[in-house]
Design a protein around this motif. Structure first.
Motif, PDB file in Angstrom:
ATOM      1  N   UNK A  30       0.714  -1.043  -0.254  1.00  0.00           N
ATOM      2  CA  UNK A  30       0.002  -0.108   0.058  1.00  0.00           C
ATOM      3  C   UNK A  30       0.912   1.072   0.133  1.00  0.00           C
ATOM      4  N   UNK A  31       0.781   2.104  -1.111  1.00  0.00           N
ATOM      5  CA  UNK A  31       1.681   3.108  -1.000  1.00  0.00           C
ATOM      6  C   UNK A  31       1.192   4.401  -0.251  1.00  0.00           C
ATOM      7  N   UNK A  32       2.029   4.473   1.079  1.00  0.00           N
ATOM      8  CA  UNK A  32       1.809   5.501   2.084  1.00  0.00           C
ATOM      9  C   UNK A  32       2.458   6.584   1.928  1.00  0.00           C
ATOM     10  N   UNK A  33       2.368   7.897   2.700  1.00  0.00           N
ATOM     11  CA  UNK A  33       3.343   8.814   2.553  1.00  0.00           C
ATOM     12  C   UNK A  33       4.770   8.394   2.865  1.00  0.00           C
ATOM     13  N   UNK A  34       5.661   8.728   1.941  1.00  0.00           N
ATOM     14  CA  UNK A  34       7.066   8.157   1.995  1.00  0.00           C
ATOM     15  C   UNK A  34       7.768   8.874   3.366  1.00  0.00           C
ATOM     16  N   UNK A  35       8.518   7.977   3.919  1.00  0.00           N
ATOM     17  CA  UNK A  35       9.504   8.566   5.157  1.00  0.00           C
ATOM     18  C   UNK A  35       8.550   8.727   6.319  1.00  0.00           C
ATOM     19  N   UNK A  36       7.447   8.007   6.195  1.00  0.00           N
ATOM     20  CA  UNK A  36       6.381   8.106   7.538  1.00  0.00           C
ATOM     21  C   UNK A  36       6.352   6.459   8.204  1.00  0.00           C
ATOM     22  N   UNK A  37       6.329   6.452   9.553  1.00  0.00           N
ATOM     23  CA  UNK A  37       6.236   5.082  10.096  1.00  0.00           C
ATOM     24  C   UNK A  37       7.321   3.893   9.769  1.00  0.00           C
ATOM     25  N   UNK A  38       6.887   2.831  10.075  1.00  0.00           N
ATOM     26  CA  UNK A  38       7.781   1.544  10.125  1.00  0.00           C
ATOM     27  C   UNK A  38       7.889   1.337   8.530  1.00  0.00           C
ATOM     28  N   UNK A  39       9.190   0.778   8.406  1.00  0.00           N
ATOM     29  CA  UNK A  39       9.419   0.159   6.986  1.00  0.00           C
ATOM     30  C   UNK A  39       8.675  -1.026   6.753  1.00  0.00           C
ATOM     31  N   UNK A  40       8.504  -1.592   5.550  1.00  0.00           N
ATOM     32  CA  UNK A  40       7.926  -3.169   5.368  1.00  0.00           C
ATOM     33  C   UNK A  40       8.829  -4.008   6.109  1.00  0.00           C
ATOM     34  N   UNK A  41      10.212  -3.836   6.006  1.00  0.00           N
ATOM     35  CA  UNK A  41      10.996  -4.916   6.828  1.00  0.00           C
ATOM     36  C   UNK A  41      10.649  -4.892   8.010  1.00  0.00           C
ATOM     37  N   UNK A  42      10.519  -3.617   8.784  1.00  0.00           N
ATOM     38  CA  UNK A  42      10.448  -3.774  10.377  1.00  0.00           C
ATOM     39  C   UNK A  42       8.824  -4.369  10.658  1.00  0.00           C
ATOM     40  N   UNK A  43       8.046  -3.974   9.593  1.00  0.00           N
ATOM     41  CA  UNK A  43       6.503  -4.781   9.935  1.00  0.00           C
ATOM     42  C   UNK A  43       6.856  -6.069   9.960  1.00  0.00           C
ATOM     43  N   UNK A  44       7.551  -6.748   9.046  1.00  0.00           N
ATOM     44  CA  UNK A  44       7.500  -8.098   8.959  1.00  0.00           C
ATOM     45  C   UNK A  44       8.207  -8.701  10.001  1.00  0.00           C
ATOM     46  N   UNK A  45       9.026  -8.067  10.501  1.00  0.00           N
ATOM     47  CA  UNK A  45       9.803  -8.553  11.776  1.00  0.00           C
ATOM     48  C   UNK A  45       8.921  -8.563  12.856  1.00  0.00           C
ATOM     49  N   UNK A  46       7.946  -7.499  13.086  1.00  0.00           N
ATOM     50  CA  UNK A  46       7.264  -7.605  14.249  1.00  0.00           C
ATOM     51  C   UNK A  46       6.042  -8.682  14.195  1.00  0.00           C
ATOM     52  N   UNK A  47       5.694  -9.055  12.830  1.00  0.00           N
ATOM     53  CA  UNK A  47       4.718  -9.963  12.850  1.00  0.00           C
ATOM     54  C   UNK A  47       5.298 -11.341  13.037  1.00  0.00           C
ATOM     55  N   UNK A  48       6.457 -11.550  12.485  1.00  0.00           N
ATOM     56  CA  UNK A  48       7.231 -12.710  12.635  1.00  0.00           C
ATOM     57  C   UNK A  48       7.476 -13.347  14.363  1.00  0.00           C
ATOM     58  N   UNK A  49       7.645 -11.995  14.795  1.00  0.00           N
ATOM     59  CA  UNK A  49       7.930 -12.064  16.556  1.00  0.00           C
ATOM     60  C   UNK A  49       6.763 -12.315  17.073  1.00  0.00           C
ATOM     61  N   UNK A  50       5.504 -12.140  16.581  1.00  0.00           N
ATOM     62  CA  UNK A  50       4.346 -12.308  17.258  1.00  0.00           C
ATOM     63  C   UNK A  50       3.771 -10.829  17.912  1.00  0.00           C
ATOM     64  N   UNK A  51       4.393  -9.833  17.667  1.00  0.00           N
ATOM     65  CA  UNK A  51       4.116  -8.653  18.418  1.00  0.00           C
ATOM     66  C   UNK A  51       2.801  -7.823  17.786  1.00  0.00           C
ATOM     67  N   UNK A  52       2.752  -8.271  16.362  1.00  0.00           N
ATOM     68  CA  UNK A  52       1.826  -7.783  15.560  1.00  0.00           C
ATOM     69  C   UNK A  52       0.822  -8.921  15.259  1.00  0.00           C
ATOM     70  N   UNK A  53      -0.185  -9.045  15.566  1.00  0.00           N
ATOM     71  CA  UNK A  53      -1.252  -9.872  15.412  1.00  0.00           C
ATOM     72  C   UNK A  53      -2.420  -9.598  14.659  1.00  0.00           C
TER      73      UNK A  53
END
Length: 293
Positions: free
Chosen positions: A1-24
């Motif tokens: 999803x193209x969001x405003x650039x340079x805002x928030x977590x990167x896709x890689x960071x989101x994937x890391x949090x999902x893999x760790x179970x911290x995003x459900x």
């Protein structure tokens, strides 16, 4: 999803949090346009899989003419889903934006849309903070020999944190003192830092050569990095440069353990602390805007 650039977590960071179970998935929401395309998302975060404690990812597709409506709907639906599992809402959210966010029209519009939508959902307070980072190989400002650092029990830290709360430049501390007493606030701080990934035996009380308590240093950690945590000088000893010694101790403590980086935050209004970070070899990497009940 193209969001405003340079805002928030990167896709890689989101994937890391999902893999760790911290995003459900059960804590997450997406918004769909009439054609079925994704135009927004909201993902709540927890330290474990039991319950969320913050709204971590919250955005609408860049340039959408109904972004504020999308953001509000995501919170409304998300809060209903989270409350089913017994978690009270709203939970706080932190926007991560570039240092020069006010000079970027797209970023500034996104920030203002989120502040408005958050206020409608009960997140009526916002506070701007600066994120700092020290990297391995950067100079270390060693603490001077005028202080020594000793371990202490929780009651000692509670009493000292209650003392340093008075006159603090920290926005959250000043806000909390309008509705609670300093001792209650201090107990919450100790509980919070006990819940962080850092070890309890890292905590120190700083004494001068006359055995007088000068301040406290609580090195901490996040799930991804060593963190400065909490440091404070007692009111009667402020203005003598002791903040550099406390920060120097924490930096050297983490660096000696091989930490590749050390992160830290301070409120934008706390310019003395920001200056201390810069003197200690930290660089400002981003701005964080906290949205809170």
């Amino acid at each position: 999803m193209p969001t405003t650039p340079e805002i928030g977590m990167t896709p890689e960071q989101i994937q890391t949090e999902i893999a760790a179970g911290r995003l459900q998935p059960r804590w997450s929401q997406i918004a769909l346009d009439d054609d079925g395309s994704i135009v927004g998302r909201a993902l709540w975060w927890g330290r474990d899989e039991l319950r969320p404690i913050a709204l971590d990812v919250w955005d609408a597709v860049a340039g959408h003419d109904m972004s504020e409506v999308i953001l509000s709907a995501l919170l409304e639906q998300g809060h209903a889903a989270v409350e089913v599992h017994g978690t009270p809402t709203p939970l706080p959210h932190t926007m991560r934006v570039p240092i020069t966010w006010r000079d970027n029209t797209a970023v500034a519009n996104d920030v203002h849309a989120k502040i408005a939508a958050a206020a409608t959902a009960g997140l009526s307070h916002h506070n701007e903070r600066r994120q700092f980072q020290w990297d391995q190989g950067s100079p270390i400002q060693e603490p001077s020999p005028q202080l020594r650092f000793e371990q202490a029990d929780d009651d000692t830290f509670i009493n000292l944190i209650a003392l340093v709360a008075h006159g603090s430049l920290d926005v959250m501390t000043r806000r909390q003192l309008t509705s609670t007493n300093a001792l209650s606030l201090a107990r919450e701080e100790v509980d919070y830092y006990r819940s962080c990934p850092g070890d309890r035996d890292w905590w120190r009380v700083a004494y001068d050569q006359q055995n007088t308590i000068i301040g406290i240093a609580i090195p901490s950690a996040t799930p991804t990095n060593r963190n400065v945590g909490y440091l404070a000088v007692l009111p009667e000893h402020r203005g003598h440069g002791y903040v550099d010694d406390l920060l120097g101790f924490i930096t050297a403590f983490h660096a000696s353990a091989g930490a590749p980086r050390i992160t830290a935050t301070t409120d934008a209004v706390n310019t003395p602390m920001a200056a201390a970070f810069e003197r200690a070899g930290y660089r400002c990497t981003e701005v964080r805007i906290d949205l809170e009940p």
